[in-house]
Design an enzyme around this catalytic site. Structure first.
Site, mmCIF file in Angstrom:
data_model
loop_
_atom_site.group_PDB
_atom_site.id
_atom_site.type_symbol
_atom_site.label_atom_id
_atom_site.label_comp_id
_atom_site.label_asym_id
_atom_site.label_seq_id
_atom_site.Cartn_x
_atom_site.Cartn_y
_atom_site.Cartn_z
ATOM 1 N N ARG A 14 0.758 -1.241 -0.027
ATOM 2 C CA ARG A 14 0.071 -0.114 -0.060
ATOM 3 C C ARG A 14 0.928 1.169 -0.011
ATOM 4 O O ARG A 14 0.451 2.316 -0.478
ATOM 5 C CB ARG A 14 -1.014 -0.001 1.176
ATOM 6 C CG ARG A 14 -2.206 -0.965 0.960
ATOM 7 C CD ARG A 14 -3.000 -0.929 2.011
ATOM 8 N NE ARG A 14 -4.270 -1.504 1.653
ATOM 9 C CZ ARG A 14 -5.276 -2.146 2.511
ATOM 10 N NH1 ARG A 14 -5.057 -1.721 3.795
ATOM 11 N NH2 ARG A 14 -6.192 -2.754 2.138
ATOM 12 N N GLY A 73 -6.617 -7.697 1.410
ATOM 13 C CA GLY A 73 -4.977 -7.871 2.097
ATOM 14 C C GLY A 73 -4.476 -9.349 1.950
ATOM 15 O O GLY A 73 -3.398 -9.639 1.366
ATOM 16 N N LYS A 80 -13.800 -13.132 8.997
ATOM 17 C CA LYS A 80 -14.567 -11.989 9.859
ATOM 18 C C LYS A 80 -15.910 -11.859 8.879
ATOM 19 O O LYS A 80 -15.629 -10.859 8.052
ATOM 20 C CB LYS A 80 -13.890 -10.950 10.304
ATOM 21 C CG LYS A 80 -13.068 -11.207 11.516
ATOM 22 C CD LYS A 80 -12.342 -10.051 11.884
ATOM 23 C CE LYS A 80 -10.754 -10.409 11.565
ATOM 24 N NZ LYS A 80 -10.031 -9.904 10.482
ATOM 25 N N GLY A 94 -13.212 -3.860 0.112
ATOM 26 C CA GLY A 94 -14.359 -3.320 0.360
ATOM 27 C C GLY A 94 -14.799 -2.336 -0.707
ATOM 28 O O GLY A 94 -15.824 -2.577 -1.264
HETATM 29 P P1 AMP Z 1 -10.270 -11.763 7.185
HETATM 30 O O1 AMP Z 1 -9.234 -11.003 8.110
HETATM 31 O O2 AMP Z 1 -11.536 -11.891 7.284
HETATM 32 O O3 AMP Z 1 -9.804 -11.406 5.704
HETATM 33 O O4 AMP Z 1 -9.502 -13.203 7.276
HETATM 34 C C1 AMP Z 1 -8.216 -13.745 6.902
HETATM 35 C C2 AMP Z 1 -7.931 -14.714 7.804
HETATM 36 O O5 AMP Z 1 -8.644 -15.672 7.987
HETATM 37 C C3 AMP Z 1 -6.517 -15.200 7.599
HETATM 38 O O6 AMP Z 1 -5.720 -15.061 8.526
HETATM 39 C C4 AMP Z 1 -6.880 -16.725 7.640
HETATM 40 O O7 AMP Z 1 -5.823 -17.597 8.522
HETATM 41 C C5 AMP Z 1 -8.005 -16.617 8.240
HETATM 42 N N1 AMP Z 1 -8.796 -18.253 8.153
HETATM 43 C C6 AMP Z 1 -9.121 -18.652 6.793
HETATM 44 N N2 AMP Z 1 -9.857 -19.822 7.097
HETATM 45 C C7 AMP Z 1 -9.730 -20.140 8.262
HETATM 46 C C8 AMP Z 1 -10.238 -21.198 9.286
HETATM 47 N N3 AMP Z 1 -10.760 -22.173 8.423
HETATM 48 N N4 AMP Z 1 -10.320 -21.140 10.536
HETATM 49 C C9 AMP Z 1 -9.550 -20.162 11.141
HETATM 50 N N5 AMP Z 1 -9.220 -18.817 10.304
HETATM 51 C C10 AMP Z 1 -9.264 -18.926 9.217
#
Ligand code: AMP
Length: 398
Positions: free
Chosen positions: A38, A352, A199, A375
């Protein structure tokens, strides 16, 4: 086509330009920057402003300090990285608009750079508070918004200040908008969205938006487990957001009404502990035991998702399919990244973690457009425009 004022519409010699960038970079536990993409993306705008003889006041947010100063979210390491990348001084003293900073800015030479501390240390930023916007406007002659990643948010430094100063967009925003207009004015169907990550809270709006655009939506990563629970499955000890189950149900209903097909994983690589060394087995969706943690999608799911990828003509990908930071559980994300990269569809990747995954697997060059805004790109894709962009003045045709 966009018709917003750009840097090149202004004579900036000796002018103080408040430059809003998106320096919300990922930091590790030690506070070190893990990807400076970024910052790198903002360099052309900063250099162009220097060439035009502007005095540059950079501002950004970083993380979620919730309106209070918090050293964990200081932009100090970002200022240091920017200094290294530009090989020129970047003045930073860890404050927002103070009398000392005002005095400093008024004495800057043309081409010099000053950086404010994290905007979100002041509650006025996220509340789009007029007084905070006035404070920001008071230190500059012109406002330039180059923070594509925050263009969908109405904050003091995106919308508020744009109403108070002559304004324009920066080169990165110009590049992103031009790209999105070219690709998405008439997206080729079927449009496939691949959403992953953890999330739902952060992505509800994004998922909601995508249901108006996509023909099919693949949901992987931890997010898939909340959706599986919404469909009545037991997912053992997998990461879910219990309070978001009703929202997942609602989104499934909207998808059905809009005739959008939601595709969820059918098998899972599960472990008994959340560790990079954990033993794992693959189970079907109906086979979760109480202690099973879903860490990645299984081979049948990869095949299912790849078939959808191969038949799509426009693909939007945001979010990893599993815990890809642990090599052992990165297979699903890698296979999906490879399939997206090899696909003949127009491919857009935002967010990211998906970008880190592409760079980890060396696939960045095979993507039509890598967007700096997850987003924001989705909101733009939906066609409703971006509040931050709307706040910038239109060019007057003569
Ligand atoms: P986000 O910040 O919502 O984009 O999520 C990204 C994060 O989701 C990454 O750090 C991944 O390690 C995590 N992630 C993806 N799949 C899983 C899973 N099955 N269980 C826990 N964390 C996950």
């Amino acid at each position: 086509m966009f018709n917003k004022l750009t840097i090149d519409d202004y004579d900036l010699l000796g002018k103080k330009v408040l430059l809003r960038v998106d320096f919300n970079v990922p930091l590790n536990e030690q506070g070190n920057i893990t990807s400076d993409k970024r910052i790198v993306e903002s360099l052309p705008t900063i250099k162009r402003l220097q060439e035009k003889g502007a005095k540059i006041i950079i501002c950004s947010h970083l993380g979620r300090p919730d309106g209070k100063p918090n050293p964990k979210f200081s932009l100090k390491p970002v200022a240091e990285r920017l200094r290294k990348l530009l090989e020129s001084p970047v003045f930073f003293n860890g404050d927002l608009v103070t009398p000392e900073n005002r005095k400093f800015i008024n004495n800057m030479e043309n081409g010099e750079i000053f950086m404010l501390e994290n905007l979100r240390f002041d509650p006025g930023e996220e509340n789009n508070d007029l007084n905070f916007a006035k404070k920001l406007a008071s230190i500059a002659d012109i406002f330039c918004n180059d923070a594509f990643g925050t263009m969908h948010r109405a904050h003091a430094s995106t919308v508020g200040v744009a109403k108070l100063l002559p304004n324009c967009i920066g080169l990165l925003v110009q590049k992103e908008i031009t790209m999105f207009d070219k690709i998405l004015s008439k997206p080729q169907k079927p449009v496939l969205a691949i959403l992953g990550g953890a999330k739902i809270k952060d992505k509800i709006n994004m998922i909601h938006n995508i249901l108006n655009v996509a023909n099919k939506v693949i949901i992987g990563g931890a997010m898939a487990y909340t959706f599986l629970v919404a469909k009545g499955y037991n997912v053992g000890a997998s990461t879910i957001e219990k309070d978001k189950v009703p929202i997942a149900k609602m989104l499934l209903d909207i998808a059905e009404k809009n005739h959008v097909k939601i595709i969820l994983p059918v098998d899972h690589v599960v472990a008994q502990e959340f560790s990079f060394m954990a033993d794992s087995i693959t189970i079907p969706t109906s086979g979760f035991k109480a202690n099973d943690i879903g860490m990645d999608i299984g081979m049948h799911t990869i095949k299912l998702f790849k078939n959808e990828i191969n038949s799509a003509r426009t693909i939007f990908w945001n979010g990893p399919m599993g815990v890809f930071e642990f090599d052992k559980f990165s297979v699903g994300t890698r296979k999906i990244a490879e399939a997206v990269a090899e696909s003949k569809a127009t491919t857009i990747v935002g967010g990211g973690d998906s970008i880190s995954a592409l760079s980890k697997f060396g696939l960045e060059k095979k993507i039509t457009h890598i967007s700096t805004g997850g987003g924001a790109s989705l909101q733009y894709l939906e066609g409703n425009g971006l509040v931050g962009l709307k706040a910038i003045s239109d060019k007057i045709e003569v």
